[in-house]
Design an enzyme around this catalytic site. Structure first.
Site, PDB file in Angstrom:
ATOM      1  N   GLY A 189       0.843  -1.194   0.000  1.00 24.67           N
ATOM      2  CA  GLY A 189       0.000   0.000   0.000  1.00 24.67           C
ATOM      3  C   GLY A 189       0.872   1.234   0.000  1.00 24.67           C
TER       4      GLY A 189
ATOM      5  N   THR B 151       3.143   4.541   1.205  1.00 29.03           N
ATOM      6  CA  THR B 151       4.267   4.747   2.124  1.00 29.03           C
ATOM      7  C   THR B 151       3.758   5.279   3.470  1.00 29.03           C
ATOM      8  OG1 THR B 151       5.778   5.094   0.293  1.00 29.03           O
ATOM      9  CG2 THR B 151       6.455   6.008   2.414  1.00 29.03           C
TER      10      THR B 151
ATOM     11  N   GLU C 243       5.712  -3.374   0.877  1.00 26.77           N
ATOM     12  CA  GLU C 243       5.773  -3.006  -0.557  1.00 26.77           C
ATOM     13  C   GLU C 243       4.987  -1.714  -0.686  1.00 26.77           C
ATOM     14  OE1 GLU C 243       7.435  -4.341  -2.887  1.00 26.77           O
ATOM     15  OE2 GLU C 243       7.793  -6.431  -2.372  1.00 26.77           O
TER      16      GLU C 243
HETATM   17  P1  NAD Z   1      -3.327   2.459   1.430  1.00 30.13           P
HETATM   18  O1  NAD Z   1      -2.047   2.494   2.170  1.00 30.13           O
HETATM   19  O2  NAD Z   1      -4.268   3.591   1.588  1.00 30.13           O
HETATM   20  O3  NAD Z   1      -4.167   1.161   1.821  1.00 30.13           O
HETATM   21  C1  NAD Z   1      -3.634  -0.146   1.696  1.00 30.13           C
HETATM   22  C2  NAD Z   1      -4.275  -1.060   2.717  1.00 30.13           C
HETATM   23  O4  NAD Z   1      -3.899  -0.637   4.034  1.00 30.13           O
HETATM   24  C3  NAD Z   1      -5.802  -1.063   2.710  1.00 30.13           C
HETATM   25  O5  NAD Z   1      -6.240  -2.388   2.929  1.00 30.13           O
HETATM   26  C4  NAD Z   1      -6.149  -0.173   3.901  1.00 30.13           C
HETATM   27  O6  NAD Z   1      -7.413  -0.452   4.468  1.00 30.13           O
HETATM   28  C5  NAD Z   1      -5.044  -0.533   4.874  1.00 30.13           C
HETATM   29  N1  NAD Z   1      -4.763   0.468   5.903  1.00 30.13           N
HETATM   30  C6  NAD Z   1      -4.972   1.817   5.874  1.00 30.13           C
HETATM   31  N2  NAD Z   1      -4.549   2.388   7.021  1.00 30.13           N
HETATM   32  C7  NAD Z   1      -4.045   1.384   7.795  1.00 30.13           C
HETATM   33  C8  NAD Z   1      -3.416   1.339   9.076  1.00 30.13           C
HETATM   34  N3  NAD Z   1      -3.227   2.445   9.808  1.00 30.13           N
HETATM   35  N4  NAD Z   1      -2.997   0.150   9.538  1.00 30.13           N
HETATM   36  C9  NAD Z   1      -3.140  -0.974   8.817  1.00 30.13           C
HETATM   37  N5  NAD Z   1      -3.733  -1.000   7.596  1.00 30.13           N
HETATM   38  C10 NAD Z   1      -4.174   0.172   7.083  1.00 30.13           C
HETATM   39  O7  NAD Z   1      -2.935   2.241  -0.105  1.00 30.13           O
HETATM   40  P2  NAD Z   1      -3.903   2.176  -1.374  1.00 30.13           P
HETATM   41  O8  NAD Z   1      -4.380   3.568  -1.663  1.00 30.13           O
HETATM   42  O9  NAD Z   1      -4.902   1.088  -1.191  1.00 30.13           O
HETATM   43  O10 NAD Z   1      -2.898   1.714  -2.520  1.00 30.13           O
HETATM   44  C11 NAD Z   1      -2.183   2.594  -3.299  1.00 30.13           C
HETATM   45  C12 NAD Z   1      -0.743   2.688  -2.854  1.00 30.13           C
HETATM   46  O11 NAD Z   1      -0.179   1.393  -2.762  1.00 30.13           O
HETATM   47  C13 NAD Z   1       0.131   3.428  -3.831  1.00 30.13           C
HETATM   48  O12 NAD Z   1       1.015   4.284  -3.137  1.00 30.13           O
HETATM   49  C14 NAD Z   1       0.917   2.339  -4.524  1.00 30.13           C
HETATM   50  O13 NAD Z   1       2.143   2.745  -5.088  1.00 30.13           O
HETATM   51  C15 NAD Z   1       1.081   1.347  -3.432  1.00 30.13           C
HETATM   52  N6  NAD Z   1       1.323   0.011  -3.959  1.00 30.13           N
HETATM   53  C16 NAD Z   1       2.559  -0.546  -3.811  1.00 30.13           C
HETATM   54  C17 NAD Z   1       2.829  -1.799  -4.356  1.00 30.13           C
HETATM   55  C18 NAD Z   1       4.188  -2.429  -4.230  1.00 30.13           C
HETATM   56  O14 NAD Z   1       4.326  -3.598  -4.562  1.00 30.13           O
HETATM   57  N7  NAD Z   1       5.191  -1.728  -3.770  1.00 30.13           N
HETATM   58  C19 NAD Z   1       1.819  -2.473  -5.038  1.00 30.13           C
HETATM   59  C20 NAD Z   1       0.569  -1.880  -5.167  1.00 30.13           C
HETATM   60  C21 NAD Z   1       0.331  -0.637  -4.611  1.00 30.13           C
END
Ligand code: NAD
Length: 469
Positions: free
Chosen positions: A221, A223, A243
């Site tokens: 998700g 950073t 990641e």
């Molecule tokens: P996000 O961080 O908002 O959410 C990801 C997940 O984390 C969701 O399931 C969300 O409910 C959960 N979450 C949110 N706050 C949390 C907390 N405090 N504790 C635990 N879990 C929590 O990310 P997103 O908007 O869903 O995804 C987009 C981002 O993910 C982009 O920055 C993208 O580059 C990144 N991403 C990285 C990879 C990689 O392999 N490096 C792959 C896909 C996406």
């Protein structure tokens, strides 16, 4: 084997606390999902922990055989899974999108099951004998984003299960149906409790991370969320694979044939309508070929149909949610008001029913512009002109994230020299963003740490044990 209707019915909840799921292309209601709280999380954790000793007691061959049956189950329901994914996430069925994603789930499962991880004899010199084994961690927490909701879940779940762990997964609140549907199909072949899923938003994710039952958290998700997870997992010293976000640079050298690389550049940036962690998000092009590359890329991009995912001709879809649409719109507006030149797109249709943002190319943009410096995570690519490759390398490295990068050149040796100087977990040459189940993948800097895929990926969901003697 499921139809779309039977799969949707299996994961739709109408009683208790629920949340409506809307199609991002049309705004139509698709179904509703349950919203779990701490009590449901605790029960899921209890079931996963109870199932773990028996799952770990199977031989590796036995677990591999089960994973093979899981892959077969996904394959048998692949049309239903792809349709549900397309409707909830927005990505088209066609192109490198929904069918491709479900297919990748099957092939990743099979590859993860087939990856050898032999016991390593680390010393055998007549006096000392020591072996390195990899043991299960216990129960792994899996938290995933909304862009590739099935494939990324498999990337985390498959190696965890192979290594004898059980899993509690929390899909993104934006793509919960996809996460629940994938797990429902997988659970047709898995013993009870081995894979549990909880449905909720970031607050439930935060509860999961704090739970001392988890010896490991696999997180993909943003950073910002990764940093929170790192802080709140500290009390349990839970192991982490993070990641996180990226802002991948592509560097085009002056020796390229612009027409020959245009399609590769396009998909490197616009796969999944730009909503991909390791998509190319900034393109640096040498002055000598700048105009020709811009023209060739605009030519390819203008021919790629965008629209509702279920319509077969489309290869680009809407953004999955309004929040992301607003990010892309804000960044493109910032670029426009700075005087950058819009080659294509840049004018969203205010009457459109879904979260569509047109394919956008922005040329003659300053490297300091927010569209270059921030992660747009959508279909808008800034193209920056450079005249000295040293300057391009400096600009590519001048961000605090480092997931992927690419170098485009007719001279492979020269491209490899530049690749070695780029601060990124993967540097592709003459392509961008392709992943493979046997090639380790992970970020540097604030794109996270830990590797997925291949033998390295298996080791990351296990604990090393030395048998000495
Ligand atoms: P996000 O961080 O908002 O959410 C990801 C997940 O984390 C969701 O399931 C969300 O409910 C959960 N979450 C949110 N706050 C949390 C907390 N405090 N504790 C635990 N879990 C929590 O990310 P997103 O908007 O869903 O995804 C987009 C981002 O993910 C982009 O920055 C993208 O580059 C990144 N991403 C990285 C990879 C990689 O392999 N490096 C792959 C896909 C996406």
């Amino acid at each position: 084997m499921h139809t779309y209707e039977s799969l949707l019915a299996a994961v739709t909840t109408t009683s208790g606390e629920t949340r409506e799921v809307l199609d991002p292309a049309t705004g139509e209601r698709i179904g509703s999902v349950r919203v779990d709280g701490t009590a449901e999380l605790d029960r899921a954790v209890e079931r996963a922990r109870a199932a773990q000793p028996e799952w770990a007691a199977l031989t590796d061959d036995e677990r591999v055989a089960v994973l093979g049956r899981v892959a077969d189950a996904i394959e048998a329901s692949s049309d239903a899974l792809a349709e549900l994914l397309s409707r909830e996430q927005g990505k088209p069925l066609n192109g490198p999108n929904a069918r491709f994603e479900v297919g990748a789930c099957v092939s990743w499962l099979r590859a993860t099951a087939a990856t050898p991880l032999p016991v390593e004899v680390v010393v055998d010199d007549g006096e000392n004998y020591a072996e390195l084994h990899y043991r299960p961690i216990g129960t792994v927490g899996v938290i995933t984003p909304w862009n590739w909701p099935m494939m990324i879940a498999i990337w985390q779940i498959a190696p965890s299960l192979r290594m004898g762990n059980t899993v509690v997964a929390k899909p993104s609140e934006y793509t919960t149906l996809s996460g629940l549907a994938l797990a429902a199909v997988m659970n047709e072949a898995l013993p009870e409790g081995v894979l549990e899923v909880v449905a909720g938003d970031g607050s439930l994710g935060a509860e999961l991370v704090k739970n001392p039952a988890f010896g490991k958290i696999m997180f993909t998700g943003s950073t910002a969320t990764g940093k929170k997870i790192m802080a709140s997992s500290a009390d349990n010293l839970a192991r982490l694979t993070l990641e996180l976000g990226g802002n991948d640079a592509g560097i085009v050298l002056p020796d390229v044939d612009p027409a020959a690389i245009a399609e590769g550049l396009f998909w490197g940036a616009f796969i999944n309508t730009g909503q991909t962690c390791a998509a190319m998000k900034r393109l640096y092009v040498h002055d000598d070929v700048y105009d020709a590359v811009c023209e060739a890329l605009a030519e390819v991009a203008s021919k790629m149909p965008m629209g509702r995912g279920l319509d077969e001709q489309n290869v680009l879809g809407p953004l999955q949610n309004r929040m992301q649409w607003e990010v892309v719109n804000r960044l493109v507006e910032a670029a426009k008001s700075s005087g950058a030149r819009v080659l294509l797109g840049g004018q969203p249709d205010s009457e459109a029913s879904g979260h569509f943002y047109p394919t956008t190319l922005v040329a003659d943009i300053d490297d300091a512009n927010p569209l270059v410096q921030e992660e747009q995570f959508g279909p808008a690519l800034p193209i920056i002109r450079y005249s000295d490759v040293e300057e391009a390398i400096r600009m590519a490295n001048a961000v605090d994230v480092g997931l992927g990068a690419s170098v485009w050149s007719a001279d492979r040796a020269k491209a490899r020299e530049i690749a070695a100087r780029l601060e990124a977990g993967t540097v592709w040459i003459n392509s961008h963003g392709g992943v493979h189940p046997m090639i380790p993948f992970g970020g540097v800097k604030q794109s996270g740490f830990g590797l997925e895929f291949g033998a390295e990926g298996l080791k990351s969901v296990a604990v090393p044990q030395i048998i000495n003697g």
